[in-house]
Design a protein around this motif. Structure first.
Motif, PDB file in Angstrom:
ATOM      1  N   LEU A 138     -13.304 -80.655  25.685  1.00  0.00           N
ATOM      2  CA  LEU A 138     -14.754 -80.434  25.721  1.00  0.00           C
ATOM      3  C   LEU A 138     -15.513 -81.741  25.536  1.00  0.00           C
ATOM      4  CD1 LEU A 138     -15.196 -77.074  23.777  1.00  0.00           C
ATOM      5  CD2 LEU A 138     -15.647 -77.495  26.194  1.00  0.00           C
ATOM      6  N   VAL A 139     -14.988 -82.645  24.722  1.00  0.00           N
ATOM      7  CA  VAL A 139     -15.640 -83.953  24.562  1.00  0.00           C
ATOM      8  C   VAL A 139     -15.719 -84.668  25.906  1.00  0.00           C
ATOM      9  CG1 VAL A 139     -15.396 -86.237  23.529  1.00  0.00           C
ATOM     10  CG2 VAL A 139     -15.036 -84.208  22.123  1.00  0.00           C
ATOM     11  N   ARG A 140     -14.619 -84.631  26.659  1.00  0.00           N
ATOM     12  CA  ARG A 140     -14.617 -85.273  27.976  1.00  0.00           C
ATOM     13  C   ARG A 140     -15.523 -84.531  28.954  1.00  0.00           C
ATOM     14  NH1 ARG A 140      -8.999 -85.690  26.716  1.00  0.00           N
ATOM     15  NH2 ARG A 140      -8.554 -83.837  27.995  1.00  0.00           N
ATOM     16  N   ARG A 141     -15.497 -83.215  28.904  1.00  0.00           N
ATOM     17  CA  ARG A 141     -16.316 -82.420  29.831  1.00  0.00           C
ATOM     18  C   ARG A 141     -17.805 -82.678  29.616  1.00  0.00           C
ATOM     19  NH1 ARG A 141     -17.563 -80.280  34.604  1.00  0.00           N
ATOM     20  NH2 ARG A 141     -18.892 -78.456  34.400  1.00  0.00           N
ATOM     21  N   PHE A 142     -18.252 -82.657  28.380  1.00  0.00           N
ATOM     22  CA  PHE A 142     -19.670 -82.889  28.117  1.00  0.00           C
ATOM     23  C   PHE A 142     -20.065 -84.319  28.467  1.00  0.00           C
ATOM     24  CE2 PHE A 142     -19.304 -79.073  25.381  1.00  0.00           C
ATOM     25  CZ  PHE A 142     -20.422 -78.406  25.807  1.00  0.00           C
ATOM     26  N   ALA A 143     -19.170 -85.275  28.255  1.00  0.00           N
ATOM     27  CA  ALA A 143     -19.482 -86.670  28.608  1.00  0.00           C
ATOM     28  C   ALA A 143     -19.652 -86.823  30.116  1.00  0.00           C
ATOM     29  CB  ALA A 143     -18.374 -87.590  28.091  1.00  0.00           C
ATOM     30  N   GLU A 144     -18.842 -86.096  30.896  1.00  0.00           N
ATOM     31  CA  GLU A 144     -18.988 -86.144  32.349  1.00  0.00           C
ATOM     32  C   GLU A 144     -20.350 -85.638  32.805  1.00  0.00           C
ATOM     33  OE1 GLU A 144     -15.825 -83.769  33.761  1.00  0.00           O
ATOM     34  OE2 GLU A 144     -14.244 -85.249  33.348  1.00  0.00           O
ATOM     35  N   CYS A 145     -20.931 -84.743  32.037  1.00  0.00           N
ATOM     36  CA  CYS A 145     -22.232 -84.152  32.397  1.00  0.00           C
ATOM     37  C   CYS A 145     -23.391 -84.813  31.672  1.00  0.00           C
ATOM     38  CB  CYS A 145     -22.213 -82.659  32.114  1.00  0.00           C
ATOM     39  SG  CYS A 145     -20.945 -81.757  33.017  1.00  0.00           S
ATOM     40  N   GLY A 146     -23.146 -85.948  31.033  1.00  0.00           N
ATOM     41  CA  GLY A 146     -24.224 -86.703  30.393  1.00  0.00           C
ATOM     42  C   GLY A 146     -24.592 -86.225  29.011  1.00  0.00           C
ATOM     43  N   LEU A 147     -23.751 -85.407  28.370  1.00  0.00           N
ATOM     44  CA  LEU A 147     -24.037 -84.884  27.040  1.00  0.00           C
ATOM     45  C   LEU A 147     -23.038 -85.445  26.035  1.00  0.00           C
ATOM     46  CD1 LEU A 147     -24.709 -81.134  27.932  1.00  0.00           C
ATOM     47  CD2 LEU A 147     -26.405 -82.947  27.601  1.00  0.00           C
ATOM     48  N   THR A 148     -23.454 -85.498  24.771  1.00  0.00           N
ATOM     49  CA  THR A 148     -22.616 -86.018  23.699  1.00  0.00           C
ATOM     50  C   THR A 148     -22.521 -85.000  22.581  1.00  0.00           C
ATOM     51  OG1 THR A 148     -23.353 -88.273  24.211  1.00  0.00           O
ATOM     52  CG2 THR A 148     -22.274 -87.926  22.086  1.00  0.00           C
ATOM     53  N   LEU A 149     -21.303 -84.754  22.096  1.00  0.00           N
ATOM     54  CA  LEU A 149     -21.114 -83.859  20.962  1.00  0.00           C
ATOM     55  C   LEU A 149     -21.393 -84.611  19.666  1.00  0.00           C
ATOM     56  CD1 LEU A 149     -17.923 -81.805  21.929  1.00  0.00           C
ATOM     57  CD2 LEU A 149     -20.323 -81.307  22.363  1.00  0.00           C
ATOM     58  N   HIS A 150     -22.083 -83.948  18.758  1.00  0.00           N
ATOM     59  CA  HIS A 150     -22.430 -84.576  17.481  1.00  0.00           C
ATOM     60  C   HIS A 150     -21.144 -84.871  16.707  1.00  0.00           C
ATOM     61  CE1 HIS A 150     -24.352 -85.393  13.655  1.00  0.00           C
ATOM     62  NE2 HIS A 150     -25.528 -85.321  14.244  1.00  0.00           N
ATOM     63  N   PRO A 151     -20.903 -86.134  16.308  1.00  0.00           N
ATOM     64  CA  PRO A 151     -19.618 -86.475  15.673  1.00  0.00           C
ATOM     65  C   PRO A 151     -19.410 -85.835  14.305  1.00  0.00           C
ATOM     66  CG  PRO A 151     -21.142 -88.327  15.578  1.00  0.00           C
ATOM     67  CD  PRO A 151     -21.791 -87.291  16.442  1.00  0.00           C
ATOM     68  N   LEU A 152     -20.477 -85.505  13.584  1.00  0.00           N
ATOM     69  CA  LEU A 152     -20.342 -84.935  12.254  1.00  0.00           C
ATOM     70  C   LEU A 152     -20.409 -83.414  12.257  1.00  0.00           C
ATOM     71  CD1 LEU A 152     -22.549 -87.442  10.203  1.00  0.00           C
ATOM     72  CD2 LEU A 152     -20.068 -87.476  10.544  1.00  0.00           C
ATOM     73  N   LYS A 153     -21.264 -82.855  13.101  1.00  0.00           N
ATOM     74  CA  LYS A 153     -21.445 -81.412  13.115  1.00  0.00           C
ATOM     75  C   LYS A 153     -20.407 -80.685  13.963  1.00  0.00           C
ATOM     76  CE  LYS A 153     -26.452 -81.722  12.359  1.00  0.00           C
ATOM     77  NZ  LYS A 153     -27.794 -81.364  12.879  1.00  0.00           N
ATOM     78  N   THR A 154     -19.748 -81.385  14.870  1.00  0.00           N
ATOM     79  CA  THR A 154     -18.691 -80.779  15.677  1.00  0.00           C
ATOM     80  C   THR A 154     -17.372 -80.919  14.923  1.00  0.00           C
ATOM     81  OG1 THR A 154     -19.854 -81.312  17.732  1.00  0.00           O
ATOM     82  CG2 THR A 154     -17.505 -80.839  17.885  1.00  0.00           C
ATOM     83  N   LYS A 155     -16.684 -79.800  14.676  1.00  0.00           N
ATOM     84  CA  LYS A 155     -15.495 -79.850  13.825  1.00  0.00           C
ATOM     85  C   LYS A 155     -14.607 -78.637  14.064  1.00  0.00           C
ATOM     86  CE  LYS A 155     -18.153 -77.765  10.032  1.00  0.00           C
ATOM     87  NZ  LYS A 155     -19.424 -77.693  10.766  1.00  0.00           N
ATOM     88  N   LEU A 156     -13.365 -78.748  13.564  1.00  0.00           N
ATOM     89  CA  LEU A 156     -12.433 -77.631  13.532  1.00  0.00           C
ATOM     90  C   LEU A 156     -12.541 -76.940  12.174  1.00  0.00           C
ATOM     91  CD1 LEU A 156      -9.174 -79.076  15.153  1.00  0.00           C
ATOM     92  CD2 LEU A 156     -11.121 -77.986  16.250  1.00  0.00           C
ATOM     93  N   VAL A 157     -12.482 -75.615  12.186  1.00  0.00           N
ATOM     94  CA  VAL A 157     -12.636 -74.835  10.957  1.00  0.00           C
ATOM     95  C   VAL A 157     -11.483 -73.850  10.853  1.00  0.00           C
ATOM     96  CG1 VAL A 157     -14.140 -73.293   9.651  1.00  0.00           C
ATOM     97  CG2 VAL A 157     -15.150 -75.034  11.141  1.00  0.00           C
ATOM     98  N   TYR A 158     -10.900 -73.777   9.650  1.00  0.00           N
ATOM     99  CA  TYR A 158      -9.837 -72.808   9.367  1.00  0.00           C
ATOM    100  C   TYR A 158     -10.455 -71.596   8.682  1.00  0.00           C
ATOM    101  CZ  TYR A 158      -5.465 -70.883   7.492  1.00  0.00           C
ATOM    102  OH  TYR A 158      -4.413 -70.055   7.190  1.00  0.00           O
ATOM    103  N   CYS A 159     -10.291 -70.424   9.276  1.00  0.00           N
ATOM    104  CA  CYS A 159     -10.889 -69.191   8.747  1.00  0.00           C
ATOM    105  C   CYS A 159      -9.992 -68.626   7.648  1.00  0.00           C
ATOM    106  CB  CYS A 159     -11.089 -68.167   9.866  1.00  0.00           C
ATOM    107  SG  CYS A 159     -12.089 -68.764  11.236  1.00  0.00           S
TER     108      CYS A 159
END
Length: 469
Positions: free
Chosen positions: A296-317
């Protein structure tokens, strides 16, 4: 039907066509050509006749009128021209006619967008673009045409700014899937509305509409300058103003191709919920979640968007059945925090469940706003007056944040009662200096009249428990 009527006087040998009134299907059910050489399409406005064939764009007065009614119902702040809805209505007929005339002839040009900085909980600001009243009406005309056409293509798990969809539906679906999937990819797009690529957006829009006037005006709205201060304007080459009427619809269309359809094509087994630019993806394993995030990081970069480095994360439920160790075990989504919480099953047995409750940030905002009311300084008001002044706001909090794990909302609601206790000690001499006595007095009123304030039904109703003091 058509009847030839000879002209009298000079040139009587030249026939003219007189159109006779009849139904749409004709006298014998055949298709009847209802075209006229000139029509007024909605009548005249102050004596002005507007022939349909003189206009290059198929926009009717009825469309503009319906759009105006929606804009009026939504209210809104004035744009760069400082004109409010009330001022626009002072010369309503002329203003609407002028707007329709320009839109129908292709000469409509939007004004600059007024930028207002909205403070964010993390200390930053969110730029909000406010179009003028006339521009909001024009955008609503286009939105009313586009929205039904785009709705049939949008993903079922896209919930933001769509008719028949709500944030509560997205939250309920996310909570249910967190019980079935152990891992979550919490996605936050950095400055999404300000970084949308205009060319990619227009390419997506061209796939769904052939109306040239829609494409023309959407392009003009996207390129309209932003007024930073009085007389200072900035040319915009990216993004759509967050605050425009049509901006949420365009944002949904952009992410429909950037994210929704891409996920269906490359990861059909990964379920997700998307509300505008807030996205939650569900995965079975940590390895799968990490792979999805990297792609998804690569996909959004291809479309001119950037994922927030702090708010984007993996979460264990994490819950009673998932006892593994991982540093991140909670995430925020639409004002709720998803984390392990103590719950009870249908038989009354307590267990730890991964569920949603009001977030700490949302609770803090509620308490800050309650403090800003200065209830303890309003001793000139009665308790009923205070209820009329603030109950609508309180009811909005209760309706939204009590949908899931309502007990998490109680501490923020008790802040209201604590301020009412201080108000009582200043208003009534017999309660002055006796805060505990004032708390008992307020409790008796709340139990006797639980509907006076919207939160009293939760705190003092049959199922609610609480203390004011």
């Amino acid at each position: 039907m058509s009847v030839r009527v000879p002209m009298r006087g000079t040139g009587a040998d030249q026939p003219v066509i007189a159109t006779k009134a009849c139904n749409e299907t004709g006298a014998k059910g055949l298709t009847y050509p209802a075209k006229q050489s000139a029509t007024t399409d909605g009548g005249n406005a102050n004596g002005r006749i507007a022939p349909n064939l003189a206009k290059s764009q198929p926009i009717t007065k009825r469309q503009v009128w319906e759009a105006y009614k929606r804009v009026k119902a939504n209210r809104g702040a004035p744009g760069v021209d400082g004109q409010t809805i009330e001022q626009f209505e002072e010369n309503l007929s002329n203003n609407l006619y002028k707007l329709w005339n320009r839109m129908a002839s292709g000469s409509y040009m939007p004004q600059a967008v007024k930028r207002v900085e909205i403070p964010k909980p993390d200390g930053g600001t969110r730029p909000l673009g406010i179009p003028t009243v006339a521009d909001r009406i024009a955008q609503t005309v286009a939105k009313q045409l586009l929205e039904p056409q785009l709705e049939v293509y949008f993903h079922v798990d896209s919930y933001g700014y769509r008719p028949g969809k709500s944030a509560h539906q997205a939250l309920a679906r996310a909570r249910r899937r967190c019980w079935d999937y152990a891992w979550v990819v919490d996605i936050d797009i950095k400055g999404f509305f300000d970084t949308i690529d205009h060319d990619l957006l227009m390419r997506a829009l061209q796939r769904h509409t052939r109306e040239k006037w829609v494409l023309l005006y959407v392009r003009r709205w996207l390129q309209a300058p932003v007024e930073l201060s009085v007389g200072q304007q900035e040319v915009r080459t990216l993004g759509t103003p967050q605050g425009g009427v049509i901006s949420p619809l365009l944002a949904n269309l952009f992410l429909h191709y950037v994210f929704d359809t891409w996920m269906q094509r490359h990861h059909p087994d990964v379920l997700f919920e998307r509300y505008a630019d807030d996205v939650v993806c569900h995965c079975h394993t940590q390895k799968q979640a990490q792979m999805v995030l990297e792609e998804l990081v690569r996909r959004f970069a291809e479309c001119g968007l950037t994922l927030h480095p702090l708010k984007t994360k993996l979460v264990y439920c994490k819950d009673d059945d998932r006892t593994g160790n991982y540093p991140v075990t909670s995430f925020d989504f639409l004002g709720y925090t998803f984390r392990a919480r103590r719950s009870k099953n249908r038989w009354g047995k307590a267990f730890i469940n991964f569920s949603a409750g009001i977030s700490a940030k949302a609770g803090k905002r509620i308490r800050q706003e309650v403090r800003s009311w200065n209830l303890h300084l309003r001793s000139d008001k009665t308790l009923t007056d205070l209820a009329h002044m603030f109950d609508r706001k309180i009811r909005g909090w209760v309706n939204y944040y009590s949908a899931f794990y309502k007990s998490a909302l109680y501490p923020s609601l008790r802040q209201i009662d604590r301020k009412l206790v201080l108000w009582a000690t200043r208003k009534y001499k017999r309660l002055r200096g006796h805060r505990r006595r004032a708390a008992h007095w307020l409790e008796r009123i709340a139990r006797f009249w639980p509907r006076l304030f919207a939160h009293w039904g939760l705190l003092w109703g049959r199922t609610g428990v609480g203390r004011a003091g």
